[in-house]
Design a protein around this motif. Structure first.
Motif, PDB file in Angstrom:
ATOM      1  N   GLU A 145      62.016  37.239  79.860  1.00 33.38           N
ATOM      2  CA  GLU A 145      63.397  37.156  79.407  1.00 33.38           C
ATOM      3  C   GLU A 145      63.587  38.200  78.319  1.00 33.38           C
ATOM      4  O   GLU A 145      62.630  38.614  77.661  1.00 33.38           O
ATOM      5  N   PHE A 146      64.811  38.630  78.143  1.00 33.70           N
ATOM      6  CA  PHE A 146      65.156  39.636  77.144  1.00 33.70           C
ATOM      7  C   PHE A 146      65.919  38.920  76.044  1.00 33.70           C
ATOM      8  O   PHE A 146      67.023  38.426  76.256  1.00 33.70           O
ATOM      9  N   VAL A 147      65.320  38.814  74.860  1.00 33.84           N
ATOM     10  CA  VAL A 147      65.898  38.038  73.769  1.00 33.84           C
ATOM     11  C   VAL A 147      65.897  38.870  72.489  1.00 33.84           C
ATOM     12  O   VAL A 147      64.855  39.371  72.071  1.00 33.84           O
ATOM     13  N   ASP A 148      67.075  39.009  71.888  1.00 30.55           N
ATOM     14  CA  ASP A 148      67.225  39.761  70.645  1.00 30.55           C
ATOM     15  C   ASP A 148      66.604  41.148  70.729  1.00 30.55           C
ATOM     16  O   ASP A 148      65.943  41.615  69.797  1.00 30.55           O
ATOM     17  N   GLY A 149      66.769  41.805  71.875  1.00 30.27           N
ATOM     18  CA  GLY A 149      66.295  43.177  72.022  1.00 30.27           C
ATOM     19  C   GLY A 149      64.824  43.315  72.362  1.00 30.27           C
ATOM     20  O   GLY A 149      64.286  44.416  72.394  1.00 30.27           O
ATOM     21  N   ARG A 150      64.159  42.211  72.640  1.00 34.67           N
ATOM     22  CA  ARG A 150      62.727  42.258  72.955  1.00 34.67           C
ATOM     23  C   ARG A 150      62.449  41.539  74.271  1.00 34.67           C
ATOM     24  O   ARG A 150      63.104  40.566  74.610  1.00 34.67           O
ATOM     25  N   ILE A 151      61.438  42.039  74.977  1.00 32.44           N
ATOM     26  CA  ILE A 151      61.039  41.419  76.233  1.00 32.44           C
ATOM     27  C   ILE A 151      59.963  40.382  75.936  1.00 32.44           C
ATOM     28  O   ILE A 151      58.959  40.689  75.293  1.00 32.44           O
ATOM     29  N   ILE A 152      60.188  39.173  76.401  1.00 33.55           N
ATOM     30  CA  ILE A 152      59.246  38.082  76.170  1.00 33.55           C
ATOM     31  C   ILE A 152      58.730  37.600  77.521  1.00 33.55           C
ATOM     32  O   ILE A 152      59.507  37.183  78.381  1.00 33.55           O
ATOM     33  N   GLU A 153      57.420  37.661  77.702  1.00 29.56           N
ATOM     34  CA  GLU A 153      56.805  37.178  78.941  1.00 29.56           C
ATOM     35  C   GLU A 153      56.823  35.655  78.940  1.00 29.56           C
ATOM     36  O   GLU A 153      56.490  35.012  77.950  1.00 29.56           O
ATOM     37  N   MET A 154      57.218  35.093  80.076  1.00 26.12           N
ATOM     38  CA  MET A 154      57.312  33.649  80.205  1.00 26.12           C
ATOM     39  C   MET A 154      56.213  33.149  81.136  1.00 26.12           C
ATOM     40  O   MET A 154      55.804  33.855  82.051  1.00 26.12           O
ATOM     41  N   THR A 155      55.774  31.928  80.897  1.00 28.30           N
ATOM     42  CA  THR A 155      54.785  31.333  81.783  1.00 28.30           C
ATOM     43  C   THR A 155      55.467  30.898  83.080  1.00 28.30           C
ATOM     44  O   THR A 155      56.674  30.679  83.119  1.00 28.30           O
ATOM     45  N   GLU A 156      54.699  30.777  84.122  1.00 26.24           N
ATOM     46  CA  GLU A 156      55.234  30.290  85.394  1.00 26.24           C
ATOM     47  C   GLU A 156      55.532  28.796  85.263  1.00 26.24           C
ATOM     48  O   GLU A 156      54.815  28.070  84.589  1.00 26.24           O
ATOM     49  N   PRO A 157      56.588  28.317  85.925  1.00 28.55           N
ATOM     50  CA  PRO A 157      56.909  26.893  85.849  1.00 28.55           C
ATOM     51  C   PRO A 157      55.856  26.050  86.567  1.00 28.55           C
ATOM     52  O   PRO A 157      55.282  26.478  87.560  1.00 28.55           O
ATOM     53  N   SER A 158      55.646  24.864  86.044  1.00 27.20           N
ATOM     54  CA  SER A 158      54.697  23.940  86.668  1.00 27.20           C
ATOM     55  C   SER A 158      55.329  23.303  87.903  1.00 27.20           C
ATOM     56  O   SER A 158      56.543  23.384  88.111  1.00 27.20           O
ATOM     57  N   GLY A 159      54.519  22.637  88.687  1.00 29.66           N
ATOM     58  CA  GLY A 159      55.023  21.918  89.860  1.00 29.66           C
ATOM     59  C   GLY A 159      56.033  20.852  89.476  1.00 29.66           C
ATOM     60  O   GLY A 159      57.049  20.670  90.153  1.00 29.66           O
ATOM     61  N   LEU A 160      55.766  20.154  88.375  1.00 32.82           N
ATOM     62  CA  LEU A 160      56.692  19.122  87.903  1.00 32.82           C
ATOM     63  C   LEU A 160      58.023  19.755  87.509  1.00 32.82           C
ATOM     64  O   LEU A 160      59.092  19.230  87.841  1.00 32.82           O
TER      65      LEU A 160
END
Length: 112
Positions: A26-41
């Motif tokens: 995601e791109f937040v406040d001018g920076r790229i932040i890597e996100m974890t993959e969503p869980s099955g739940l």
């Protein structure tokens, strides 16, 4: 857990011009932040919520769509724009059609 991928602050336009690296971010406040993959739940909850929202929209004959898709540009006064990747987004047409042709949709006033 999130991981900061950029140290330099980018504009939203610069972010859109970057090549896709295949990472969920995601791109937040001018920076790229890597996100974890969503869980099955997480995925199961999103699917169930989508069905509930779709059913409600249909039952109440609302002119809304429940979609899942690319980032949504969120303008913030005095700060760089951000692009979030919501699990679900409820909006009025024609916004869902933009998802078919764009990798990022601009903020729509009817969302809030």
């Amino acid at each position: 857990m999130t991981n900061l991928l950029t140290k330099k602050t980018l504009t939203f336009e610069e972010y859109l011009l970057l090549p896709y690296d295949g990472k969920r971010s995601e791109f937040v406040d001018g920076r790229i932040i890597e996100m974890t993959e969503p869980s099955g739940l997480h995925i199961a909850i999103v699917r169930a919520l989508s069905r509930v929202l779709d059913r409600h929209i249909e039952d109440e004959e609302l002119e809304l769509e429940c979609v899942s898709g690319p980032g949504v540009e969120i303008p913030r006064v005095g700060k760089p724009n951000s692009s979030r990747d919501p699990d679900l987004l409820v909006c009025s047409p024609p916004w869902p059609l933009l998802y078919l042709v764009k990798t990022c949709c601009p903020f729509a006033p009817d969302l809030f």
